[in-house]
Design a protein around this motif. Structure first.
Motif, PDB file in Angstrom:
ATOM      1  N   LYS A 146       0.822  -1.197   0.000  1.00  0.00           N
ATOM      2  CA  LYS A 146       0.000   0.000   0.000  1.00  0.00           C
ATOM      3  C   LYS A 146       0.861   1.255   0.000  1.00  0.00           C
ATOM      4  CE  LYS A 146      -4.153  -1.852   2.224  1.00  0.00           C
ATOM      5  NZ  LYS A 146      -5.038  -1.761   3.394  1.00  0.00           N
ATOM      6  N   CYS A 147       1.959   1.247   0.759  1.00  0.00           N
ATOM      7  CA  CYS A 147       2.858   2.408   0.800  1.00  0.00           C
ATOM      8  C   CYS A 147       3.437   2.694  -0.570  1.00  0.00           C
ATOM      9  CB  CYS A 147       3.971   2.185   1.815  1.00  0.00           C
ATOM     10  SG  CYS A 147       3.393   2.163   3.525  1.00  0.00           S
ATOM     11  N   CYS A 148       3.901   1.647  -1.254  1.00  0.00           N
ATOM     12  CA  CYS A 148       4.485   1.831  -2.593  1.00  0.00           C
ATOM     13  C   CYS A 148       3.444   2.362  -3.574  1.00  0.00           C
ATOM     14  CB  CYS A 148       5.071   0.515  -3.084  1.00  0.00           C
ATOM     15  SG  CYS A 148       6.439  -0.106  -2.064  1.00  0.00           S
ATOM     16  N   THR A 149       2.214   1.807  -3.484  1.00  0.00           N
ATOM     17  CA  THR A 149       1.152   2.255  -4.394  1.00  0.00           C
ATOM     18  C   THR A 149       0.784   3.711  -4.144  1.00  0.00           C
ATOM     19  OG1 THR A 149       0.279  -0.002  -4.390  1.00  0.00           O
ATOM     20  CG2 THR A 149      -1.163   1.733  -5.225  1.00  0.00           C
ATOM     21  N   ARG A 150       0.724   4.108  -2.856  1.00  0.00           N
ATOM     22  CA  ARG A 150       0.396   5.491  -2.538  1.00  0.00           C
ATOM     23  C   ARG A 150       1.466   6.450  -3.038  1.00  0.00           C
ATOM     24  NH1 ARG A 150      -1.659   4.722   3.721  1.00  0.00           N
ATOM     25  NH2 ARG A 150      -3.611   3.637   3.237  1.00  0.00           N
ATOM     26  N   ARG A 163       0.842   9.470  -5.683  1.00  0.00           N
ATOM     27  CA  ARG A 163       1.172  10.859  -5.376  1.00  0.00           C
ATOM     28  C   ARG A 163       2.042  11.469  -6.453  1.00  0.00           C
ATOM     29  NH1 ARG A 163       2.588  10.291   1.101  1.00  0.00           N
ATOM     30  NH2 ARG A 163       0.452   9.898   1.806  1.00  0.00           N
ATOM     31  N   LEU A 164       2.994  10.712  -6.989  1.00  0.00           N
ATOM     32  CA  LEU A 164       3.844  11.232  -8.060  1.00  0.00           C
ATOM     33  C   LEU A 164       3.021  11.562  -9.304  1.00  0.00           C
ATOM     34  CD1 LEU A 164       6.953   8.872  -7.746  1.00  0.00           C
ATOM     35  CD2 LEU A 164       6.808  11.284  -7.115  1.00  0.00           C
ATOM     36  N   ILE A 165       2.078  10.679  -9.655  1.00  0.00           N
ATOM     37  CA  ILE A 165       1.235  10.917 -10.831  1.00  0.00           C
ATOM     38  C   ILE A 165       0.364  12.157 -10.623  1.00  0.00           C
ATOM     39  CG2 ILE A 165      -0.635   9.966 -12.226  1.00  0.00           C
ATOM     40  CD1 ILE A 165       0.540   7.179 -11.639  1.00  0.00           C
TER      41      ILE A 165
END
Length: 371
Positions: A198-202, A206-208
């Protein structure tokens, strides 16, 4: 909840005192920050973050303390022995056992005998194997677990402070154990795996979103600049009808600036025509000026000479000719209004009066300069 610290040993033979809440079974969570930050987190006994990587550890006996200073003292002791019990706790009262016969008549020869037990053997510290515990083969008695893969970096040594760059924590892959033993540990590992994903996906989301917001702001500013340029162009471009010929070309019999009454009368008669009147207003409004007074001075100097204009007064006072009755007065007022320099007709008339009043002074000054 009471805060405690526990002394543990890592696979690289380093010993460290960590918060007890970081330990799960024979594994310990370890942050990925620099050692200076990790040390402050240990001293403050911060809560565990399940996104941290897990490392195999060895827990010593009597290794839990209720303050950090005591745990640090036991850390040095752990490098020599695995039993961290203090010397005061080791000093126990030895009870001498007295063996006596219950029947003195039958065994008169037996007397009280004191048995002194020999001291227990000292525990010898065993060197920790360099092979990770999860790669060692389990015995037949222990339950078999499925293989657990750890793609994490080892915990930093206590003695060597390594400056490692900040990187994204690597994903930890866990599999479900076969037996029911260690069920709580497997659940904690599954929660850690889910939290890390979940951390990696968030972070990716956020970058996008940040990129989209940046591009939107750029487009917004570009659109605003284009609108401002369009408004400026609209202000500059004025709907002035194109004239095939200028005022000076059309009025051939009138020579500007006017210096006699006959020429002024001819020009005044030409202004009775609507086409000539409109042409004169448009032509004179293009002269411009800083304000109404400056505009009137420029236009009057173009139409009349100072020597001829000194014989006029706006209302015909002091035995001078009246100027307000001429058609040229209305042309001056309309030209000032079209050039957006005339606040009102009264203000324009006052500027004309001021120019006519100063004509004698300018004429006298020009004569003095010629002499």
């Amino acid at each position: 909840m009471e805060k405690t610290w526990t002394v543990v040993g890592f696979e690289d033979e380093s010993v460290e005192a960590v918060p007890t809440s970081w330990i799960i079974g024979d594994q310990c969570y370890w942050p990925t920050q620099k050692y200076s930050s990790v040390k402050n987190m240990i001293i403050n006994n911060e809560n565990v973050n399940t996104c941290w990587p897990l490392h195999k550890i060895k827990v010593f006996r009597n290794a839990t303390c209720d303050n950090y200073l005591s745990a640090r003292a036991k850390t040095k002791l752990a490098e020599e022995t695995s039993d961290l019990q203090s010397e005061k706790e080791n000093k126990r009262k030895r009870i001498n056992k007295i063996c006596s016969s219950s029947d003195d008549d039958e065994t008169p020869q037996l007397s009280e005998t004191r048995i002194n037990l020999s001291p227990p053997p000292r525990y010898k510290k065993k060197k920790m194997s360099k092979t990770p515990l999860y790669q060692q083969k389990s015995s037949d008695d222990e339950p078999q677990h499925s293989q657990t893969l750890f793609n994490v970096s080892p915990a930093p040594s206590y003695k060597k402070i390594l400056k490692t760059p900040k990187k994204r924590a690597e994903t930890v892959v866990f599999t479900t154990p076969i037996s029911s033993v260690g069920g709580s540990q497997s659940r904690a590992e599954a929660v850690c795996n889910q939290t890390c994903n979940k951390c990696c996906t968030r972070k990716d989301d956020r970058l996008i979103l940040q990129t989209i917001l940046t591009q939107t702001n750029v487009i917004k500013h570009m659109t605003s600049d284009v609108l401002l340029e369009m408004q400026q162009l609209k202000r500059n471009v004025r709907a002035v009808p194109e004239q095939s010929e200028s005022l000076y070309d059309k009025l051939v019999d009138v020579k500007f600036p006017i210096n006699d009454q006959e020429t002024l009368d001819r020009f005044n008669n030409h202004l009775n025509s609507s086409s000539v009147y409109t042409l004169a207003v448009n032509e004179l409004s293009k002269l411009g000026g800083k304000d109404t007074s400056h505009f009137i001075r420029r236009v009057c100097s173009t139409l009349l000479t100072v020597e001829f204009a000194q014989g006029f007064s706006f209302y015909g006072r002091k035995r001078k000719k009246p100027f307000h009755t001429l058609k040229i007065t209305k042309v001056l007022i309309d030209a000032a209004e079209q050039a957006a320099l005339g606040g009102s007709s009264c203000e324009t008339e006052k500027c004309i009066q001021s120019w006519l009043r100063r004509c004698p002074e300018k004429c006298a000054k020009s004569l003095n300069n010629t002499i």
